[in-house]
Design an enzyme around this catalytic site. Structure first.
Site, PDB file in Angstrom:
ATOM      1  N   LYS A 107       0.858  -1.179   0.000  1.00 12.26           N
ATOM      2  CA  LYS A 107       0.000   0.000   0.000  1.00 12.26           C
ATOM      3  C   LYS A 107       0.892   1.225   0.000  1.00 12.26           C
ATOM      4  CE  LYS A 107      -3.623   2.403   2.484  1.00 12.26           C
ATOM      5  NZ  LYS A 107      -4.659   2.342   3.517  1.00 12.26           N
TER       6      LYS A 107
ATOM      7  N   ARG B 208     -10.358  10.858   1.632  1.00 11.69           N
ATOM      8  CA  ARG B 208     -10.233  11.651   2.864  1.00 11.69           C
ATOM      9  C   ARG B 208     -11.531  12.413   3.129  1.00 11.69           C
ATOM     10  NH1 ARG B 208      -4.293  11.756   3.240  1.00 11.69           N
ATOM     11  NH2 ARG B 208      -3.984   9.512   3.047  1.00 11.69           N
TER      12      ARG B 208
ATOM     13  N   ARG C 148       1.395   9.802   5.642  1.00 12.12           N
ATOM     14  CA  ARG C 148       1.547   8.449   6.195  1.00 12.12           C
ATOM     15  C   ARG C 148       2.854   7.807   5.726  1.00 12.12           C
ATOM     16  NH1 ARG C 148      -3.549   8.118   8.038  1.00 12.12           N
ATOM     17  NH2 ARG C 148      -5.370   8.365   6.703  1.00 12.12           N
TER      18      ARG C 148
ATOM     19  N   GLU D 168       6.938  -7.117   1.067  1.00  8.44           N
ATOM     20  CA  GLU D 168       5.794  -6.968   1.981  1.00  8.44           C
ATOM     21  C   GLU D 168       4.777  -8.091   1.766  1.00  8.44           C
ATOM     22  OE1 GLU D 168       5.068  -5.090   4.459  1.00  8.44           O
ATOM     23  OE2 GLU D 168       6.106  -3.162   4.348  1.00  8.44           O
TER      24      GLU D 168
ATOM     25  N   LYS E 145      -2.182  -1.600  -3.810  1.00  7.65           N
ATOM     26  CA  LYS E 145      -3.053  -0.425  -3.767  1.00  7.65           C
ATOM     27  C   LYS E 145      -2.224   0.838  -3.792  1.00  7.65           C
ATOM     28  CE  LYS E 145      -6.065   1.875  -0.522  1.00  7.65           C
ATOM     29  NZ  LYS E 145      -6.601   1.885   0.809  1.00  7.65           N
TER      30      LYS E 145
ATOM     31  N   SER F 209     -10.002   5.821  -4.635  1.00 13.76           N
ATOM     32  CA  SER F 209     -10.863   6.983  -4.853  1.00 13.76           C
ATOM     33  C   SER F 209     -10.341   7.921  -5.937  1.00 13.76           C
ATOM     34  CB  SER F 209     -11.045   7.730  -3.536  1.00 13.76           C
ATOM     35  OG  SER F 209      -9.792   8.122  -2.995  1.00 13.76           O
TER      36      SER F 209
ATOM     37  N   TYR G 243     -15.196   1.226  -6.854  1.00 15.61           N
ATOM     38  CA  TYR G 243     -16.453   1.919  -6.569  1.00 15.61           C
ATOM     39  C   TYR G 243     -17.471   1.732  -7.687  1.00 15.61           C
ATOM     40  CZ  TYR G 243     -13.559   3.860  -2.914  1.00 15.61           C
ATOM     41  OH  TYR G 243     -12.726   3.971  -1.828  1.00 15.61           O
TER      42      TYR G 243
HETATM   43  C1  PBG Z   1      -7.119   3.308   5.483  1.00 14.79           C
HETATM   44  C2  PBG Z   1      -7.588   3.320   4.076  1.00 14.79           C
HETATM   45  C3  PBG Z   1      -7.461   4.344   3.141  1.00 14.79           C
HETATM   46  C4  PBG Z   1      -8.043   3.878   1.968  1.00 14.79           C
HETATM   47  C5  PBG Z   1      -8.534   2.609   2.217  1.00 14.79           C
HETATM   48  N1  PBG Z   1      -8.228   2.264   3.521  1.00 14.79           N
HETATM   49  C6  PBG Z   1      -6.924   5.704   3.298  1.00 14.79           C
HETATM   50  C7  PBG Z   1      -5.484   5.933   3.454  1.00 14.79           C
HETATM   51  O1  PBG Z   1      -4.678   5.022   3.519  1.00 14.79           O
HETATM   52  O2  PBG Z   1      -5.118   7.116   3.537  1.00 14.79           O
HETATM   53  C8  PBG Z   1      -8.138   4.637   0.685  1.00 14.79           C
HETATM   54  C9  PBG Z   1      -9.110   4.115  -0.325  1.00 14.79           C
HETATM   55  C10 PBG Z   1      -9.385   5.043  -1.449  1.00 14.79           C
HETATM   56  O3  PBG Z   1      -8.710   6.069  -1.642  1.00 14.79           O
HETATM   57  O4  PBG Z   1     -10.315   4.744  -2.201  1.00 14.79           O
HETATM   58  N2  PBG Z   1      -8.188   3.023   6.356  1.00 14.79           N
END
Ligand code: PBG
Length: 327
Positions: A197, A207, A218, A234, A249, A275, A314
């Protein structure tokens, strides 16, 4: 005049030949719908940066889950947006917390028709918006967070989640949650590890979707977008720790990592079309700059081609409708 020896175009000459020669296919059962449920609202709320998506009420979430089951997709991944947050994300493992309540409701609604899945991460529940608890110096405390994840995992399994999506990128999280689940008698609960990720810009609209409290970034736990080998490392570690499924991801900017992970592990590999990937296509389509349906289909197929066994998207329900039409 000499003619070409090889004529790959022969395989493209008609719709029937192209259909027979197609290497990769998408079917509805390979799609998982991410869905947001917000505590304390009476009406679903549109997410402006994700046209067509909303924060659900418990009722509208139930209906969305029933529609998803009807569409024949593989699962639904739930994200909770709590009304109150604190430093340790207490709502995450509270049986009355919004995500656990919603999980029970969806599990009751859809039974075995969908694999009911939950996001296992603290960021939606903490008042600082980080995926873990903080140490005195403000850094994210890996090992203290593992204890919170273990409690959250058991609470989610108890609520009826069949698959837990571990998205927090803490070291040892799969092992910690697996052990807690086994101890609590949930040896059948699946673990999806968000293994590779990446810390990037494509989570922007999410967000808004979860009303994120994060300031800063992060980068001490999510991966550096420059690294591919590390993504494979990982994933291998997560498989060793007991992950049933591993994930890459975001999806489109990381198709190389997806292909590398696919080649390195024997468990299912999923991808999350996040997203920002969603919103870019929606925005371009709204402007009339691309053909929306064709672009969505091509993006999903590209993710499949790179090696994803299933895709969180989505568009899951809408795309499943198109796939059924095409049969
Ligand atoms: C963390 C999480 C995130 C997403 C899924 N799980 C946010 C992040 O890591 O900042 C993002 C998913 C998306 O952008 O569609 N709980």
């Amino acid at each position: 005049m000499s003619f070409p020896t090889h004529r790959p175009r022969r395989l493209r000459q008609s719709p029937a030949v192209r259909r027979l020669a197609r290497e990769n296919h998408l079917v509805p059962s390979q799609l998982v719908l991410p869905a947001f449920v917000r505590e304390g609202i009476d009406e679903p709320r549109p997410i402006t940066s994700m046209p067509g998506q909303r924060q659900h009420t418990l009722d509208s979430l139930r209906r969305a889950a029933a529609d998803a089951a009807e569409a024949g997709i593989g699962g639904i991944m739930l994200f909770g947006v709590p009304a109150v947050r604190d430093a340790v994300g207490s709502g995450a493992d509270d049986p009355d917390g919004i995500l656990n309540v919603a999980t029970a409701a969806v599990a009751e609604e859809v039974g075995d028709a969908l694999v009911v899945q939950t996001d296992l991460c603290l960021d939606e529940f903490t008042d600082h918006g980080h995926c873990g608890v903080l140490a005195g110096d403000g850094s994210v405390d890996n090992d203290a967070t593992l204890e919170r994840y273990a409690a959250m995992g058991v609470a989610q399994a108890r609520a009826g989640a069949q698959l837990l999506g571990l998205s927090g990128m803490m070291d040892g999280q799969v092992e910690a949650v697996r052990e807690a689940l086994d101890d609590a008698g949930f040896s059948e609960t699946l673990i999806l590890a968000y293994s590779a990720k990446y810390a990037g810009a494509f989570y922007g609209p999410f967000r808004e979707a979860v009303d994120s409290q994060l300031s800063g970034d992060r980068r001490t736990y999510q991966m550096d977008p420059a690294n591919a080998r590390e993504g494979v490392r990982e994933a291998l570690l997560d498989v060793e720790e007991g992950a049933d499924v591993v994930m890459v991801k975001p999806a489109l900017p990381y198709l190389d990592v997806l292909a590398d992970v696919r080649a390195a592990v024997d468990v299912p590999v999923w991808a999350y079309q996040v997203s920002g990937e969603y919103s870019m296509i929606e925005a371009a389509a709204q402007n009339g700059w691309i053909d929306r349906r064709a672009a969505i289909t091509e993006s999903l197929l590209g993710i499949r081609r790179a090696g994803a066994d299933a895709i969180l998207t989505y568009w899951a329900v809408e795309a499943a409708g198109w796939l059924r039409e095409a049969l």
